[in-house]
Design an enzyme around this catalytic site. Structure first.
Site, PDB file in Angstrom:
ATOM      1  N   ASP A 176       7.811  -9.473  30.567  1.00 47.77           N
ATOM      2  CA  ASP A 176       7.940  -8.042  30.877  1.00 47.77           C
ATOM      3  C   ASP A 176       8.185  -7.275  29.580  1.00 47.77           C
ATOM      4  O   ASP A 176       8.962  -7.706  28.717  1.00 47.77           O
ATOM      5  CB  ASP A 176       9.093  -7.814  31.852  1.00 47.77           C
ATOM      6  CG  ASP A 176       9.181  -6.370  32.294  1.00 47.77           C
ATOM      7  OD1 ASP A 176       8.349  -5.965  33.117  1.00 47.77           O
ATOM      8  OD2 ASP A 176      10.065  -5.640  31.799  1.00 47.77           O
ATOM      9  N   ILE A 177       7.502  -6.128  29.417  1.00 49.81           N
ATOM     10  CA  ILE A 177       7.712  -5.266  28.243  1.00 49.81           C
ATOM     11  C   ILE A 177       8.994  -4.473  28.464  1.00 49.81           C
ATOM     12  O   ILE A 177       9.123  -3.754  29.466  1.00 49.81           O
ATOM     13  CB  ILE A 177       6.524  -4.326  28.029  1.00 49.81           C
ATOM     14  CG1 ILE A 177       5.227  -5.131  27.891  1.00 49.81           C
ATOM     15  CG2 ILE A 177       6.743  -3.456  26.812  1.00 49.81           C
ATOM     16  CD1 ILE A 177       3.988  -4.272  27.769  1.00 49.81           C
TER      17      ILE A 177
ATOM     18  N   GLU B 275       3.517  -3.458  33.701  1.00 48.42           N
ATOM     19  CA  GLU B 275       3.759  -3.984  32.357  1.00 48.42           C
ATOM     20  C   GLU B 275       4.198  -5.444  32.395  1.00 48.42           C
ATOM     21  O   GLU B 275       4.747  -5.941  31.406  1.00 48.42           O
ATOM     22  CB  GLU B 275       4.821  -3.132  31.641  1.00 48.42           C
ATOM     23  CG  GLU B 275       6.207  -3.158  32.287  1.00 48.42           C
ATOM     24  CD  GLU B 275       6.369  -2.098  33.375  1.00 48.42           C
ATOM     25  OE1 GLU B 275       7.507  -1.817  33.760  1.00 48.42           O
ATOM     26  OE2 GLU B 275       5.355  -1.556  33.845  1.00 48.42           O
TER      27      GLU B 275
END
Length: 661
Positions: free
Chosen positions: A533-534, A577
């Site tokens: 995950d960003i 994302e």
């Protein structure tokens, strides 16, 4: 007695000719209508599949974002006052996207509660919470069965092809979202495809599928069809359609064609059956094909017709040719009959008759030539001269094989002239080849009949016509079918790939995980997974904009791909994302090593993120899991393990890897 016998033979010959010519015309007409119907069906399928792909891309790329799904979840499970505020926030998040796509193919973008009530209409944001269940089966099916629903469905104002996708947030059903295309857009795309054939379209809605959905006053938006009062069309004067791009305006020409079609006594019966069918109508000395394409709703029931009106000069020429053929045959029979009962006429009369027959043959609309037993031309009519580009002076007493026949030694039926002479019977070939004066070959359909004198064969007479145009129509149908197959294959490929990043999408991930899980189970091999995950990506989008956000996603994917070095490593966009990596035959420590390599690649890129509470550059949180599939485990438990560890990494401050519970 001989006169009565001759009259009977004459009448039988006339009736037989009329039947044969009529059957031939009807067969060619039906073949042409079938090709026309198939090509239009191919066009309609291509348009609807393309628009379905557009909706699929929006659903995959926009509606799988974590923050949006959480927002929808909060709307469903919040109080009334907070719900309206959250609804406004959802509208603001997606309005720019809706404003952009509504200029093209999308007409409705609509969120629904799990119980079938309206959550948010982007085309009418001030109207919500009304019950959709009585008149929107697609919403009911999607929410109850948790499956995607695609197909035609009438509404109260807007009708068209709807695509309804169920929504889920961490295992909780939170309703559904609809992306729909109006028939105005379908008509626009179809009209562009069928423009070369000058086809005009009409959309008729079955009253029984629509009328029960209308509230008081909405029936004024529709007018009965002039073809059948059981069907309605949109009222072209109703201003309610202006917000959706207006209605399809019916031309005066199309209204006249409908008046002609209405005269058919079997029209209402055929429409009541709800199946595809076609007619040929005449208007202003021209023939038109009228093809009714049945449109089925999401419940599989007939709900509407798309009616295509196409001018058919080919059918008109075919009809005229059949009439001419019958007229010529009738005159020939009359002449033969007259000849039989007038053997005592003078030589001059016989010459006049001969000249008359030549005139008839010259204007019969088909090529005709006669040969002697050696195949030399003894007669050729004007139509044959025109088709072959030859004159009678150049043709007579010349061998037909040398002059314009294409070598038929390889033809399965052999030489038709030789067959007619040997068998003493008429020989037909549905496709042979001649060549014209320019030595260009072209296909023909022909009939060769032996000529008898005192019961001896003295030659042959051959009728033929150029079938190039017919073969062209058949080839166009084959090409249209090939294009549809290629389009479907292309759509299938697009459905597996995330359009923004070029890697696999969520659907392809689910299929690949199932395959790798079963393979690892059989071989007792470890399977690794990384959930990535960003960190604080919403803050990044808010600061830099969605275009920069898309570029950031692409750079992150590039870093992940550079870090997964084996061909069998699988990378997919899991949603928004979030990304996911499957590592076959990978132990726990090796999976952690790949995760560290990914974080190192991201650090080297140093993508600026000034508003990140973690670091002023883009960072990643990664959950790692590796296991050997067994009877007590499942694919979902495998994913949940990585997701749970990703949550721990994010909860402990982000920019880190978690590989333990």
């Amino acid at each position: 007695m001989k006169t009565i016998h001759a009259i009977v033979i004459f009448l039988v010959a006339v009736v037989l000719s009329a039947v044969l010519i009529g059957q031939r015309y009807k067969q060619l007409m039906n073949d042409h209508l079938m090709m026309r119907e198939s090509s239009q069906k191919v066009a309609l399928t291509t348009v609807t599949n393309t628009l379905r792909l557009v909706s699929r891309s929006l659903a995959d790329e926009v509606l799988q974002k974590e923050d949006l799904l959480k927002l929808v979840h909060d709307i469903v499970y919040s109080g009334k006052e907070q719900r309206n505020e959250l609804r406004g926030e959802l509208y603001r998040c997606l309005y720019q996207m809706y404003a952009r796509i509504s200029q093209h193919s999308i007409r409705q973008f609509h969120f629904h509660f799990p119980d079938g009530r309206s959550m948010l209409r982007f085309h009418a944001p001030d109207k919500a919470d009304d019950n959709l269940r009585p008149y929107r089966p697609s919403v009911v099916i999607a929410n109850r069965q948790h499956i995607e629903v695609h197909g035609y469905e009438s509404g109260r104002i807007v009708h068209g092809f709807r695509h309804v996708y169920p929504l889920n947030y961490h295992g909780i059903d939170i309703g559904s979202v609809e992306i729909s295309n109006s028939f105005q857009q379908i008509n626009k795309e179809l009209s562009a495809i069928t423009k070369p054939t000058k086809t005009e379209l009409l959309f008729l809605m079955d009253k029984s599928d629509l009328w029960y959905k209308l509230s008081e006053g909405l029936d004024k938006l529709y007018t009965p069809s002039s073809l059948n009062p059981d069907y309605v069309i949109e009222n072209q004067d109703a201003s309610a359609y202006d917000h959706f791009g207006g209605t399809i305006q019916t031309s005066p020409f199309l209204e006249q064609l409908q008046l002609q079609l209405k005269k058919r006594s079997d029209l209402k019966t055929r429409m009541a059956e709800g199946n595809d069918f076609s007619f040929v109508v005449r208007y202003s000395s021209q023939l038109y094909s009228v093809i009714f394409h049945s449109i089925r709703n999401v419940s599989g029931q007939h709900a509407a017709y798309v009616v295509a009106f196409t001018p058919e000069p080919y059918l008109r020429s075919l009809l005229l040719n059949s009439i001419i053929q019958f007229g010529v045959a009738l005159i020939l029979f009359v002449v033969i009959f007259h000849y039989r009962i007038g053997l005592t006429l003078s030589r001059k009369k016989q010459e006049q008759t001969k000249d008359f027959l030549m005139t008839l043959s010259d204007n019969m609309g088909q090529g005709m030539y006669a040969t002697d037993k050696e195949g030399k031309l003894t007669y050729i009519n004007r139509e044959a001269e025109k088709i072959l580009g030859l004159t009678s002076e150049e043709s007579l007493n010349k061998c037909a094989h040398d002059l314009f026949h294409v070598d038929d030694s390889g033809h399965e039926q052999g030489c038709f002239i030789l067959n007619a002479i040997i068998e003493g019977a008429t020989c037909q070939q549905e496709m042979a080849f001649f060549r014209n004066r320019l030595n260009k070959e072209f296909p023909v359909e022909l009939t060769c009949t032996p000529i008898f004198t005192e019961e001896k064969i003295v030659g042959t007479i051959t009728l033929f016509h150029d079938i190039t145009q017919r073969l062209k129509h058949q080839q166009e149908l084959v090409e249209a079918k090939t294009q549809l197959e290629e389009a479907n294959q292309h759509l299938s490929e697009l459905a597996r790939v995330d359009a923004l990043t070029g890697i696999a999408n969520r659907r392809e991930f689910d299929q690949t995980l199932s395959s790798l899980w079963k393979s690892s189970y059989r071989k007792k091999e470890r399977l690794g997974i990384l959930m990535i995950d960003i960190d604080h990506f919403k803050f990044y989008n808010d600061q830099y904009g969605h275009q920069k956000g898309d570029n950031c996603l692409q750079q992150v994917v590039q870093a992940i791909c550079q870090s997964c070095l084996r061909p069998e490593d699988f990378i997919a966009r899991y949603g928004g994302e979030e990304f996911i990596v499957l590592l076959p035959q990978t132990a726990h420590d090796d999976a952690v090593h790949v995760a560290k390599r990914i974080q190192q690649k991201i650090a080297e890129k140093a993508i600026a993120h000034q508003k990140s509470p973690t670091k002023p550059v883009i960072t990643l949180s990664i959950g790692v899991c590796s296991m050997i599939p067994h009877d007590l485990s499942s694919e979902q438990q495998f994913i949940d393990c990585a997701d749970r560890r990703l949550y721990v990494a994010k909860n402990n401050g982000r920019n880190q890897i978690c590989d333990q519970d």
